[in-house]
Design a protein around this motif. Structure first.
Motif, PDB file in Angstrom:
ATOM      1  N   VAL A  29     -12.961   4.492  -0.979  1.00 40.58           N
ATOM      2  CA  VAL A  29     -11.636   4.418  -1.603  1.00 40.58           C
ATOM      3  C   VAL A  29     -10.669   5.202  -0.731  1.00 40.58           C
ATOM      4  O   VAL A  29     -10.920   6.365  -0.403  1.00 40.58           O
ATOM      5  N   VAL A  30      -9.563   4.562  -0.351  1.00 41.92           N
ATOM      6  CA  VAL A  30      -8.505   5.256   0.385  1.00 41.92           C
ATOM      7  C   VAL A  30      -7.370   5.546  -0.574  1.00 41.92           C
ATOM      8  O   VAL A  30      -6.956   4.680  -1.355  1.00 41.92           O
ATOM      9  N   ILE A  31      -6.868   6.777  -0.537  1.00 45.74           N
ATOM     10  CA  ILE A  31      -5.787   7.200  -1.426  1.00 45.74           C
ATOM     11  C   ILE A  31      -4.588   7.576  -0.574  1.00 45.74           C
ATOM     12  O   ILE A  31      -4.668   8.464   0.284  1.00 45.74           O
ATOM     13  N   ALA A  32      -3.483   6.867  -0.801  1.00 46.85           N
ATOM     14  CA  ALA A  32      -2.272   7.050   0.002  1.00 46.85           C
ATOM     15  C   ALA A  32      -1.160   7.610  -0.872  1.00 46.85           C
ATOM     16  O   ALA A  32      -0.849   7.034  -1.927  1.00 46.85           O
TER      17      ALA A  32
ATOM     18  N   HIS B  55      -4.762  -0.352  -6.611  1.00 47.58           N
ATOM     19  CA  HIS B  55      -4.319   0.268  -7.858  1.00 47.58           C
ATOM     20  C   HIS B  55      -3.074   1.098  -7.567  1.00 47.58           C
ATOM     21  O   HIS B  55      -2.920   1.647  -6.475  1.00 47.58           O
ATOM     22  N   TYR B  56      -2.206   1.223  -8.571  1.00 53.79           N
ATOM     23  CA  TYR B  56      -0.964   1.977  -8.418  1.00 53.79           C
ATOM     24  C   TYR B  56      -0.873   3.050  -9.505  1.00 53.79           C
ATOM     25  O   TYR B  56      -0.969   2.736 -10.696  1.00 53.79           O
ATOM     26  N   LEU B  57      -0.678   4.302  -9.084  1.00 52.19           N
ATOM     27  CA  LEU B  57      -0.413   5.355 -10.057  1.00 52.19           C
ATOM     28  C   LEU B  57       1.058   5.362 -10.475  1.00 52.19           C
ATOM     29  O   LEU B  57       1.393   5.784 -11.573  1.00 52.19           O
TER      30      LEU B  57
ATOM     31  N   ALA C 119      -8.043   0.493  -2.331  1.00 50.53           N
ATOM     32  CA  ALA C 119      -6.905   1.377  -2.059  1.00 50.53           C
ATOM     33  C   ALA C 119      -6.192   1.761  -3.338  1.00 50.53           C
ATOM     34  O   ALA C 119      -6.054   0.958  -4.270  1.00 50.53           O
ATOM     35  N   ILE C 120      -5.718   3.015  -3.357  1.00 45.67           N
ATOM     36  CA  ILE C 120      -4.909   3.517  -4.471  1.00 45.67           C
ATOM     37  C   ILE C 120      -3.622   4.094  -3.887  1.00 45.67           C
ATOM     38  O   ILE C 120      -3.667   4.928  -2.981  1.00 45.67           O
ATOM     39  N   LEU C 121      -2.478   3.653  -4.408  1.00 45.97           N
ATOM     40  CA  LEU C 121      -1.182   4.174  -3.991  1.00 45.97           C
ATOM     41  C   LEU C 121      -0.670   5.118  -5.073  1.00 45.97           C
ATOM     42  O   LEU C 121      -0.602   4.758  -6.248  1.00 45.97           O
ATOM     43  N   VAL C 122      -0.282   6.321  -4.680  1.00 47.82           N
ATOM     44  CA  VAL C 122       0.060   7.361  -5.646  1.00 47.82           C
ATOM     45  C   VAL C 122       1.509   7.276  -6.110  1.00 47.82           C
ATOM     46  O   VAL C 122       1.799   7.356  -7.302  1.00 47.82           O
ATOM     47  N   THR C 123       2.466   7.125  -5.190  1.00 40.29           N
ATOM     48  CA  THR C 123       3.884   7.141  -5.571  1.00 40.29           C
ATOM     49  C   THR C 123       4.501   5.751  -5.531  1.00 40.29           C
ATOM     50  O   THR C 123       3.925   4.804  -4.996  1.00 40.29           O
ATOM     51  N   ASP C 124       5.733   5.685  -6.063  1.00 41.02           N
ATOM     52  CA  ASP C 124       6.450   4.402  -6.065  1.00 41.02           C
ATOM     53  C   ASP C 124       7.219   4.148  -4.771  1.00 41.02           C
ATOM     54  O   ASP C 124       7.793   3.081  -4.579  1.00 41.02           O
ATOM     55  N   GLY C 125       7.254   5.141  -3.864  1.00 39.70           N
ATOM     56  CA  GLY C 125       7.854   4.936  -2.544  1.00 39.70           C
ATOM     57  C   GLY C 125       9.360   4.798  -2.521  1.00 39.70           C
ATOM     58  O   GLY C 125       9.935   4.460  -1.479  1.00 39.70           O
ATOM     59  N   THR C 126      10.037   5.115  -3.599  1.00 40.14           N
ATOM     60  CA  THR C 126      11.462   4.772  -3.676  1.00 40.14           C
ATOM     61  C   THR C 126      12.397   5.767  -3.000  1.00 40.14           C
ATOM     62  O   THR C 126      13.581   5.469  -2.815  1.00 40.14           O
ATOM     63  N   MET C 127      11.907   6.944  -2.611  1.00 39.69           N
ATOM     64  CA  MET C 127      12.810   7.958  -2.067  1.00 39.69           C
ATOM     65  C   MET C 127      13.061   7.813  -0.564  1.00 39.69           C
ATOM     66  O   MET C 127      13.772   8.625   0.020  1.00 39.69           O
TER      67      MET C 127
ATOM     68  N   ASP D 194       2.355   3.309   3.702  1.00 34.58           N
ATOM     69  CA  ASP D 194       2.280   3.527   5.155  1.00 34.58           C
ATOM     70  C   ASP D 194       1.296   4.622   5.518  1.00 34.58           C
ATOM     71  O   ASP D 194       0.738   4.627   6.611  1.00 34.58           O
ATOM     72  N   ASP D 195       1.024   5.576   4.586  1.00 38.50           N
ATOM     73  CA  ASP D 195       0.068   6.634   4.901  1.00 38.50           C
ATOM     74  C   ASP D 195      -1.325   6.072   5.152  1.00 38.50           C
ATOM     75  O   ASP D 195      -2.074   6.586   5.990  1.00 38.50           O
ATOM     76  N   GLU D 196      -1.674   5.003   4.433  1.00 42.97           N
ATOM     77  CA  GLU D 196      -2.992   4.386   4.622  1.00 42.97           C
ATOM     78  C   GLU D 196      -3.146   3.818   6.027  1.00 42.97           C
ATOM     79  O   GLU D 196      -4.234   3.888   6.614  1.00 42.97           O
TER      80      GLU D 196
END
Length: 254
Positions: free
Chosen positions: A27-30, A99-101, A56-64, A34-36
């Motif tokens: 499992v890759v957690i980004a 998956h998206y947190l 893969a799991i993405l932690v943030t919504d990337g909006t900033m 782009d971090d992945e």
């Protein structure tokens, strides 16, 4: 990375590409889209090439990355960056839906903060559903608050598992911004480089999928973020850096 530091990423021992499949289902957690690709895209491509399952799991919504854009308001930015994330995963060979947190970009909760326990539990659920033998996550002191908070979430989630998987930590901002205390300390980790020469082009294709971080795709926010050529050069090298904590005494949520 500071040249005067006693720790040098580029001097770590090099492991061959054939080592990657030994990590098993991963499992890759980004923290961000782009971090992945930047931190461990080569490893992910090697795993997929060897038909090892990857999720893969993405932690943030990337909006900033472009907070003042009117053309791309927050919902549109999130959709764009998640689409880029999924395109990058496909470029690396990962076909399983991520998956998206959905945590707020720039405000991932740290240990003790509101929302931390809930996010760690959701992360634990996602990890448990996949039953990996290896987790790949950001270096715990990578010089970005979201990366450090993500590391804390990962370690809190793994602490709740009866048989935690192996944890490998990748570096992103430590290449450019690490002060000496941010770098691994003597005896803290086993560090090594992975030879990704055979999949370097594939990694570059995955990085290129993140167009909003590389180009003027979002052109109405002068404060918007773009990865610099100097930063990207670190991820055009034919190896990636991985750090693995050697003792539980070093696993506190720092």
């Amino acid at each position: 990375m500071l040249e005067t530091s006693p720790f040098s990423f580029v001097k770590l021992p090099l492991r061959p590409a054939e080592f990657a499949p030994q990590l098993g289902p991963t499992v890759v957690i980004a923290p961000h889209p782009d971090d992945e690709s930047l931190g461990c895209g080569g490893l992910l491509a090697l795993l997929c090439q060897a038909r090892v399952p990857v999720m893969a799991i993405l932690v943030t919504d990337g909006t900033m990355s472009h907070p003042n854009s009117q053309k791309y308001p927050p919902a549109a930015r999130r959709h764009l960056r998640e689409a880029e994330f999924e395109a990058a995963l496909v470029a690396l060979g990962i076909l399983k839906a991520p998956h998206y947190l959905g945590l707020p970009d720039g405000n991932v909760p740290t240990a003790g903060a509101a929302g931390f326990e809930e996010a760690a539990e959701q992360l634990r659920i996602y990890i448990s559903q996949f039953s990996p033998t290896t987790i790949v996550a950001p270096w715990r002191r990578d010089p970005h608050p979201d990366h450090r908070a993500t590391s804390q979430l990962v370690r809190a989630a793994l602490a709740q598992l009866a048989a935690p998987p192996r944890l490998l930590e990748y570096v992103v901002w430590a290449w450019e911004r690490a002060a000496p205390p941010d770098l691994p300390q003597p005896g803290e980790v086993e560090g090594w480089c992975l030879d990704i020469t055979s999949v370097l082009d594939q990694k570059q294709q995955a990085i290129a999928a993140h167009r909003s971080q590389l180009t003027n795709l979002i052109d109405d926010d002068p404060t918007g973020f773009q990865l610099s050529p100097a930063m990207l050069a670190h991820f055009a090298q034919p190896f990636e850096v991985y750090l693995e904590v050697k003792s539980e005494s070093n696993s506190a949520l720092l």
